[in-house]
Design an enzyme around this catalytic site. Structure first.
Site, PDB file in Angstrom:
ATOM      1  N   HIS A 179     -21.739  20.864  41.358  1.00  0.00           N
ATOM      2  CA  HIS A 179     -22.840  20.528  40.355  1.00  0.00           C
ATOM      3  C   HIS A 179     -24.247  21.145  40.811  1.00  0.00           C
ATOM      4  O   HIS A 179     -25.320  21.027  40.056  1.00  0.00           O
ATOM      5  CB  HIS A 179     -22.795  19.070  40.098  1.00  0.00           C
ATOM      6  CG  HIS A 179     -23.419  18.585  38.811  1.00  0.00           C
ATOM      7  ND1 HIS A 179     -24.328  19.351  37.966  1.00  0.00           N
ATOM      8  CD2 HIS A 179     -23.274  17.638  38.076  1.00  0.00           C
ATOM      9  CE1 HIS A 179     -24.656  18.774  37.158  1.00  0.00           C
ATOM     10  NE2 HIS A 179     -23.946  17.655  37.036  1.00  0.00           N
ATOM     11  N   ASP A 398     -10.892  28.559  22.928  1.00  0.00           N
ATOM     12  CA  ASP A 398      -9.521  28.845  22.940  1.00  0.00           C
ATOM     13  C   ASP A 398      -8.921  29.893  23.727  1.00  0.00           C
ATOM     14  O   ASP A 398      -9.706  30.970  23.888  1.00  0.00           O
ATOM     15  CB  ASP A 398      -9.308  29.539  21.291  1.00  0.00           C
ATOM     16  CG  ASP A 398      -7.938  29.923  20.806  1.00  0.00           C
ATOM     17  OD1 ASP A 398      -7.161  29.918  21.831  1.00  0.00           O
ATOM     18  OD2 ASP A 398      -7.782  30.277  19.715  1.00  0.00           O
TER      19      ASP A 398
END
Length: 456
Positions: A179, A398
């Site tokens: 992070h 996708d």
């Protein structure tokens, strides 16, 4: 499932079959060093980002074999990594005589682990099962590599890792990302590009690495106390007893909440759908925390993004952390008062509106003068902390198997009061992943006002 007080213990049904290191193979960047900014460094002592997508097995519309799918993922991952080469690097530090240090990403292409696992007998429906209590760990937490990883480990350990877990009737794609290298926008941009390459599409915008932006403080020489990073250790810190669940809110229910808040405000403020929804949540969680003094103050920490702000505009595809924060504070009695949704939403709106470009830049400048690097233990003092965004197009990611059926997270950065917002599976809907103490979570589930807006 293993029974243990440490929820990082993996489920024994999940077996790692192979581990491969994927490289960026971008030789032009091997000598490059990218300095961490103030926004990066303020996160270096906490846990990683662990997010993942759950897919059902292919249908007739997506007739690809599972093995071919995984091989395509690895090939496309290498190509996406070449564009996002800092993920394949490691941290380094230049120490200064005064005890401070400048921290960099060395773009040395040390690589990113790519794990392939199988979850014996685990179905998609089991992986979706919520809410769950911790401990023991839910099986889905074993779908992420390196559960013990913290951002400060990035000097010797990977800045990104991927785990593909094969289920009885589906696949889970989980990632662990440092992070202090990337925020939510950066890592979702990466996955959008990775999935586009998987589908053979070149319709994407590459990341922007330059620190030359309108926010001058983002590319100043930032020096932090080196001993604070060198000596810091929260490796033994474990997740406290929690309950976690995801609550979905439909577009219709959100619109009803927004209209209710607007009616209570009589047009005095224009609030957003997200502001109405988080106000609804905050009030309900406050009601669930029955041990609070009505005169005490409750706080809700929200994130404010830099992209699209300042003049000239901060780059939309900037690689790194580009978020600031704002804190909304209200008395408990005002949060739980009847008919206070509009008042709470107005306070959230006010804090967001007052978080101006000037205030954000001032906050970064002040942090550089007096670096405040906090560990996860500092975030467990009550209140609520919101992360994520309904703008992240998780369900549009996708990889060639169609859209995912769910977004889930791992065990990193879990504590009482952690809230993550995702876009919902339907346009205009939202999902909130909520972590609370078991007692408060159960009360929240029994809160009729809160649950009336919840969509099963």
């Amino acid at each position: 499932m293993a029974s243990t007080s440490d929820p990082r213990t993996p489920d024994t049904r999940v077996r790692i079959l192979s581990t491969e290191t994927i490289h960026a193979n971008n030789t032009q960047t091997l000598l490059e060093r990218i300095p961490l900014t103030a926004c990066d460094l303020r996160l270096i002592l906490v846990g990683t980002i662990q997010k993942g997508l759950l897919f059902r097995s292919p249908t007739d519309d997506h007739p690809i074999s599972r093995q071919a799918f995984i091989e395509n993922l690895k090939s496309a991952f290498s190509k996406a990594l070449a564009l996002h080469y800092p993920f394949a690097g490691r941290f380094s530090a230049d120490e200064h005589p005064d005890g401070s240090a400048t921290v960099y990403i060395d773009c040395n292409d040390a690589g990113c682990p790519f794990l392939y696992a199988v979850a014996d007998g685990v179905t998609v429906d089991e992986a979706l099962r919520q809410p769950f209590a911790v401990p023991p760990a839910p099986v889905i937490w074993s779908f992420f590599a390196f559960p013990d990883l913290k951002n400060y480990h990035g000097f010797t350990r990977p800045l990104m890792s991927i785990q593909i877990t094969e289920l009885v009737d589906g696949v889970f794609l989980g990632w662990t990302i440092n992070h202090a290298v990337a925020d939510g926008t950066t890592h979702w941009n990466f996955h959008r590009i990775w999935s586009s390459i998987c589908r053979g599409s070149g319709d994407y915008s590459p990341p922007v690495f330059t620190r030359d932006s309108s926010l001058d403080a983002m590319h100043k020489d930032v020096r932090v106390p080196w001993s604070r990073i060198r000596d810091f250790n929260e490796d033994s810190l474990v997740v406290p007893p929690l309950k976690e669940g995801t609550f979905h809110f439909s577009r219709k229910k959100i619109a009803e909440l927004k209209a209710k808040a607007a009616a209570e405000l009589a047009g005095s403020r224009q609030i957003s759908s997200l502001q109405a929804l988080i106000s609804h949540l905050w009030r309900a969680v406050t009601r669930s925390r029955t041990d609070q003094d009505p005169e005490s103050e409750a706080r809700f920490v929200i994130q404010v993004g830099f992209r699209g702000r300042f003049e000239p505009k901060f780059p939309a595809h900037y690689f790194g952390d580009a978020i600031g924060g704002g804190t909304v504070t209200l008395k408990v009695k005002d949060l739980v008062a009847e008919g206070s949704l509009g008042h709470v939403a107005a306070e959230v709106n006010r804090v967001v509106a007052e978080t101006t470009d000037e205030k954000l830049e001032e906050a970064v400048e002040n942090w550089i003068k007096s670096p405040d690097m906090r560990g996860l233990a500092d975030f467990t003092e009550g209140g609520l902390v919101l992360s994520g965004s309904p703008r992240f197009d998780a369900y549009g990611t996708d990889f060639g198997w169609g859209k995912p059926v769910a977004v889930r997270s791992g065990c990193a950065n879990k504590y009482d009061g952690k809230v993550t917002v995702y876009p919902g599976p339907e346009p205009g809907s939202m999902g909130f992943e909520i972590c609370l103490s078991p007692e408060c979570f159960d009360r929240l589930r029994r809160d009729s006002e809160f649950m009336a807006a919840f969509t099963e």
